[in-house]
Design a protein around this motif. Sequence first.
Motif, PDB file in Angstrom:
ATOM      1  N   THR A  85       0.821  -1.214   0.000  1.00 28.46           N
ATOM      2  CA  THR A  85       0.000   0.000   0.000  1.00 28.46           C
ATOM      3  C   THR A  85       0.859   1.270   0.000  1.00 28.46           C
ATOM      4  OG1 THR A  85      -0.222  -0.130   2.409  1.00 28.46           O
ATOM      5  CG2 THR A  85      -2.030  -1.017   1.107  1.00 28.46           C
ATOM      6  N   ARG A 131       0.916   4.220  -2.974  1.00 35.29           N
ATOM      7  CA  ARG A 131       0.791   5.652  -2.670  1.00 35.29           C
ATOM      8  C   ARG A 131       1.894   6.440  -3.384  1.00 35.29           C
ATOM      9  NH1 ARG A 131       1.137   9.061   2.912  1.00 35.29           N
ATOM     10  NH2 ARG A 131      -1.010   8.444   3.168  1.00 35.29           N
ATOM     11  N   LEU A 182       1.402   6.449  -7.233  1.00 35.83           N
ATOM     12  CA  LEU A 182       0.326   7.337  -7.700  1.00 35.83           C
ATOM     13  C   LEU A 182       0.831   8.757  -7.869  1.00 35.83           C
ATOM     14  CD1 LEU A 182      -2.687   6.040  -5.581  1.00 35.83           C
ATOM     15  CD2 LEU A 182      -2.515   6.001  -8.066  1.00 35.83           C
ATOM     16  N   SER A 210      -9.367  12.250 -11.822  1.00 36.45           N
ATOM     17  CA  SER A 210     -10.107  11.009 -12.063  1.00 36.45           C
ATOM     18  C   SER A 210      -9.156   9.821 -12.101  1.00 36.45           C
ATOM     19  CB  SER A 210     -10.866  11.087 -13.391  1.00 36.45           C
ATOM     20  OG  SER A 210     -11.791  12.143 -13.365  1.00 36.45           O
ATOM     21  N   GLN A 262      -6.276   9.496 -10.640  1.00 33.55           N
ATOM     22  CA  GLN A 262      -5.788   9.187  -9.294  1.00 33.55           C
ATOM     23  C   GLN A 262      -6.812   8.338  -8.524  1.00 33.55           C
ATOM     24  OE1 GLN A 262      -2.773  10.578  -7.275  1.00 33.55           O
ATOM     25  NE2 GLN A 262      -2.169  10.125  -9.346  1.00 33.55           N
ATOM     26  N   ILE A 263      -8.079   8.735  -8.627  1.00 32.23           N
ATOM     27  CA  ILE A 263      -9.125   8.012  -7.901  1.00 32.23           C
ATOM     28  C   ILE A 263      -9.256   6.580  -8.436  1.00 32.23           C
ATOM     29  CG2 ILE A 263     -11.618   7.927  -7.447  1.00 32.23           C
ATOM     30  CD1 ILE A 263     -11.569  11.046  -7.496  1.00 32.23           C
ATOM     31  N   ALA A 308      -5.978   4.437  -7.860  1.00 32.01           N
ATOM     32  CA  ALA A 308      -5.821   4.085  -6.446  1.00 32.01           C
ATOM     33  C   ALA A 308      -6.654   2.852  -6.114  1.00 32.01           C
ATOM     34  CB  ALA A 308      -6.234   5.259  -5.552  1.00 32.01           C
ATOM     35  N   GLU A 309      -7.898   2.841  -6.614  1.00 33.52           N
ATOM     36  CA  GLU A 309      -8.770   1.700  -6.318  1.00 33.52           C
ATOM     37  C   GLU A 309      -8.282   0.436  -7.007  1.00 33.52           C
ATOM     38  OE1 GLU A 309     -10.735   2.085  -3.965  1.00 33.52           O
ATOM     39  OE2 GLU A 309     -10.783   4.264  -3.939  1.00 33.52           O
ATOM     40  N   ASN A 343      -4.862  -0.695  -5.373  1.00 35.91           N
ATOM     41  CA  ASN A 343      -5.048  -1.239  -4.022  1.00 35.91           C
ATOM     42  C   ASN A 343      -5.818  -2.553  -4.048  1.00 35.91           C
ATOM     43  OD1 ASN A 343      -3.607   0.491  -2.221  1.00 35.91           O
ATOM     44  ND2 ASN A 343      -5.111   2.085  -2.608  1.00 35.91           N
ATOM     45  N   GLU A 358      -4.546  -5.915  -2.341  1.00 35.79           N
ATOM     46  CA  GLU A 358      -5.357  -6.592  -1.326  1.00 35.79           C
ATOM     47  C   GLU A 358      -5.883  -7.942  -1.785  1.00 35.79           C
ATOM     48  OE1 GLU A 358      -8.406  -3.773  -0.098  1.00 35.79           O
ATOM     49  OE2 GLU A 358      -6.879  -2.195   0.019  1.00 35.79           O
ATOM     50  N   PHE A 367     -17.081   0.727  -1.911  1.00 34.24           N
ATOM     51  CA  PHE A 367     -17.079   1.915  -2.762  1.00 34.24           C
ATOM     52  C   PHE A 367     -16.066   1.839  -3.901  1.00 34.24           C
ATOM     53  CE2 PHE A 367     -18.325   3.570   1.468  1.00 34.24           C
ATOM     54  CZ  PHE A 367     -19.608   3.965   1.150  1.00 34.24           C
ATOM     55  N   GLY A 368     -15.026   1.031  -3.705  1.00 33.33           N
ATOM     56  CA  GLY A 368     -13.906   1.029  -4.638  1.00 33.33           C
ATOM     57  C   GLY A 368     -14.304   0.727  -6.068  1.00 33.33           C
ATOM     58  N   MET A 393     -16.838   3.090  -7.632  1.00 34.00           N
ATOM     59  CA  MET A 393     -16.276   4.327  -8.195  1.00 34.00           C
ATOM     60  C   MET A 393     -15.589   4.047  -9.528  1.00 34.00           C
ATOM     61  SD  MET A 393     -14.971   6.815  -5.152  1.00 34.00           S
ATOM     62  CE  MET A 393     -13.769   5.761  -4.345  1.00 34.00           C
ATOM     63  N   MET A 449     -16.502   5.825 -13.156  1.00 38.96           N
ATOM     64  CA  MET A 449     -15.541   6.762 -13.740  1.00 38.96           C
ATOM     65  C   MET A 449     -14.802   6.227 -14.952  1.00 38.96           C
ATOM     66  SD  MET A 449     -14.004   8.382 -10.254  1.00 38.96           S
ATOM     67  CE  MET A 449     -13.226   9.720 -11.118  1.00 38.96           C
TER      68      MET A 449
END
Lengths: 153, 115
Positions: free
Chosen positions: A25, A29, A32, A51, A53-54, A57-58, A61, A65, A124-125, A128, A132
């Motif tokens: 993680t 970071r 990104l 957009s 970055q969002i 990131a998801e 990650n 995970e 939410f990941g 989103m 997007m």
Amino acid sequence: MSNPSGARAAERPVPDVQRRIVSGTAQVREALDQVRLDCAGAGADDALNTSAQIVLAEVLNNVVEHAYLYAEGHPIDVSIWVREDGLWCEVVDEGRVMPDGTPPAGIMPDIDVSAPGTLPEGGFGWAMVRRMTRDIEYARQNSRNHLGFLIPA
Amino acid sequence: MNLSYTPHTSFGVVSVEENRLDASIAIQFKDAFRSVTADGGDVILDLTSVEFLDSSGLGAIVAVYKGLGPARHMALAGLQPPVEKVMTLTRMNSVFAIFPSLDQAIAAASQTAAE
């Protein structure tokens, strides 16, 4: 143009942004931040970069995970083609296959404002990401996950 | 994870002193928030320094809000455009009172306390 991540490797143009990330993680970071600078340098404006970055990131990650189960030190390759219609992205990892061999449906969790105790803390990941992006393509090839998508301008 | 707490008369301000509230610090954020807000009233979460929020960071904000219990309110202040975008996309902007700046949030909270 057609989706460059869907084209055969020999035919597709060289990506404008290319980064190899080592799973973790903290590494995501840091990556990104670099990708944001790379994309800006390749001509992506602030709104598109936000957009990206969002979404990235998801996606990254999720690889850390779920594909690598938080195991550190494994490769994640990010390629981005900066085009007029947006950012065409491809993310490749060597982790576990996606459940059912397909990206999550990403339904946005319901929110009941009158019952704060029931508010969702996750889910939410991918919701989103679905909101997007466009043209999501997923393939499992040679023990690798290939995820391609467009972040529209 | 850098976080500061400033007590006011009837509420407290928790300021996140990080430029990203994300998966790499979500758990530390929850622990630090809970420890500084263990006693006290309503909370203003000051996100002025936060340039980026991901779904793990959002989940952590929801978790600490729920942890305050039904009697304590939480407002958000100082959202930068990427943070606001995540709040809007997930409709979490309907859950929290959101103020453009910390000063405005403090003014509103002080007024509520005086009534």
